[in-house]
Design a protein around this motif. Structure first.
Motif, short mmCIF file in Angstrom:
data_model
loop_
_atom_site.label_atom_id
_atom_site.label_comp_id
_atom_site.label_asym_id
_atom_site.label_seq_id
_atom_site.Cartn_x
_atom_site.Cartn_y
_atom_site.Cartn_z
N ILE A 145 0.83 -1.21 0.00
CA ILE A 145 0.00 0.00 0.00
C ILE A 145 0.86 1.26 0.00
N TYR A 202 6.64 2.15 2.55
CA TYR A 202 6.98 2.21 3.96
C TYR A 202 6.69 0.82 4.52
N SER A 245 -2.95 -3.02 5.97
CA SER A 245 -2.94 -2.86 4.51
C SER A 245 -4.05 -3.67 3.86
N1 ADE Z 1 3.08 -5.08 5.30
C1 ADE Z 1 4.07 -4.35 5.84
N2 ADE Z 1 4.26 -3.21 5.17
C2 ADE Z 1 3.35 -3.21 4.15
C3 ADE Z 1 3.07 -2.31 3.08
N3 ADE Z 1 3.73 -1.18 2.90
N4 ADE Z 1 2.09 -2.66 2.23
C4 ADE Z 1 1.42 -3.82 2.37
N5 ADE Z 1 1.65 -4.70 3.34
C5 ADE Z 1 2.62 -4.41 4.22
#
Ligand code: ADE
Length: 246
Positions: free
Chosen positions: A144, A147, A155
């Protein structure tokens, strides 16, 4: 739309999903959520589902077997809900692994996923999941944003929320999904105002009080361009380029 979420925090996913618009829509049977607790499929007596990483490195990894069995449970439930219809029986449900190592989620992806009738989300924790089970069950990897979160639950909720609001009937005002940001040919939404027409000395723009729909439409289009150019110059450049402007 049916969502199955494989997670070690089913209460967290449930609580957020049952709140607000998605909660109401699930009460109306427009969308449905089921969670599978990966911890229920621990292969040892302590109930743990993680292990050290081969080759060294910090942190623990989620093991293959608990994840795989949770996935099989989700597939069984989906099969049951399909009601034994032969054409649906061997349908391959998309399994989405939420990870920063994935395609970055956007509105186009939300629209694509809204075309499915069911989706399975796999939420990772610790330092990740043993790659072998990912290879075996996952069809899509979605991030998503650039980061790192502590796990995939938030997410998965983001993706389910964006997909749910595209399901017919989920939003009460049929128009609202259409006019909002990212569904306007790439421009962001214009600023909006409600009563009173003056607050802290700030007046609602006169045009919006004029009752002249043509002028209001023009003004809003102008504002969409202005807002996009100011806050998301990257989107504005794409909007102009798509129209052959530069
Ligand atoms: N799990 C940890 N970080 C995530 C991110 N940026 N997007 C999706 N799942 C995640």
């Amino acid at each position: 739309m049916r969502f199955e979420v494989l997670t070690i925090f089913p209460d967290m996913v449930d609580a957020a999903f049952r709140t607000g618009v998605t909660g109401r829509a699930s009460g109306e049977g427009l969308i449905e959520l089921d969670t599978v607790n990966i911890r229920d499929y621990s292969t040892n007596s302590y109930g743990s589902i993680d292990g050290y990483t081969y080759g060294g490195g910090a942190g623990m990894l989620m093991q293959c077997e608990p994840v795989y069995q949770a996935y099989e449970e989700a597939e069984r439930r989906l099969d049951e809900k399909r009601g034994g219809s032969e054409s649906q029986k061997d349908k391959k449900t998309r399994v989405i692994y939420m990870t920063p190592v994935g395609e970055v989620f956007d509105q186009a992806k939300a629209e694509e996923l809204a075309g499915e009738s069911e989706l399975i989300f796999l939420c990772g924790h610790y330092e990740g999941i043993d790659e072998r089970v990912i290879d075996e069950i996952v069809t899509d990897r979605i991030s998503i944003g650039d980061y790192v979160l502590t796990g995939g639950e938030l997410s998965a909720l983001v993706v389910m929320d964006a997909v749910s609001r595209l399901i017919p009937g989920v939003l009460k005002n049929d128009e609202s999904a259409e006019i909002e940001s990212f569904n306007t040919g790439g421009l962001l939404e214009y600023p909006q105002y409600t009563r009173p027409d003056e607050w802290h000395g700030k007046r609602v723009p006169d045009i919006l009080l004029s009752g002249d729909h043509g002028r209001v439409d023009n003004y809003r289009m102008h504002e969409m361009r202005r807002v996009t150019k100011e806050y998301r110059p990257d989107l504005y450049r794409k909007y102009m380029k798509d129209r052959g402007i530069y």
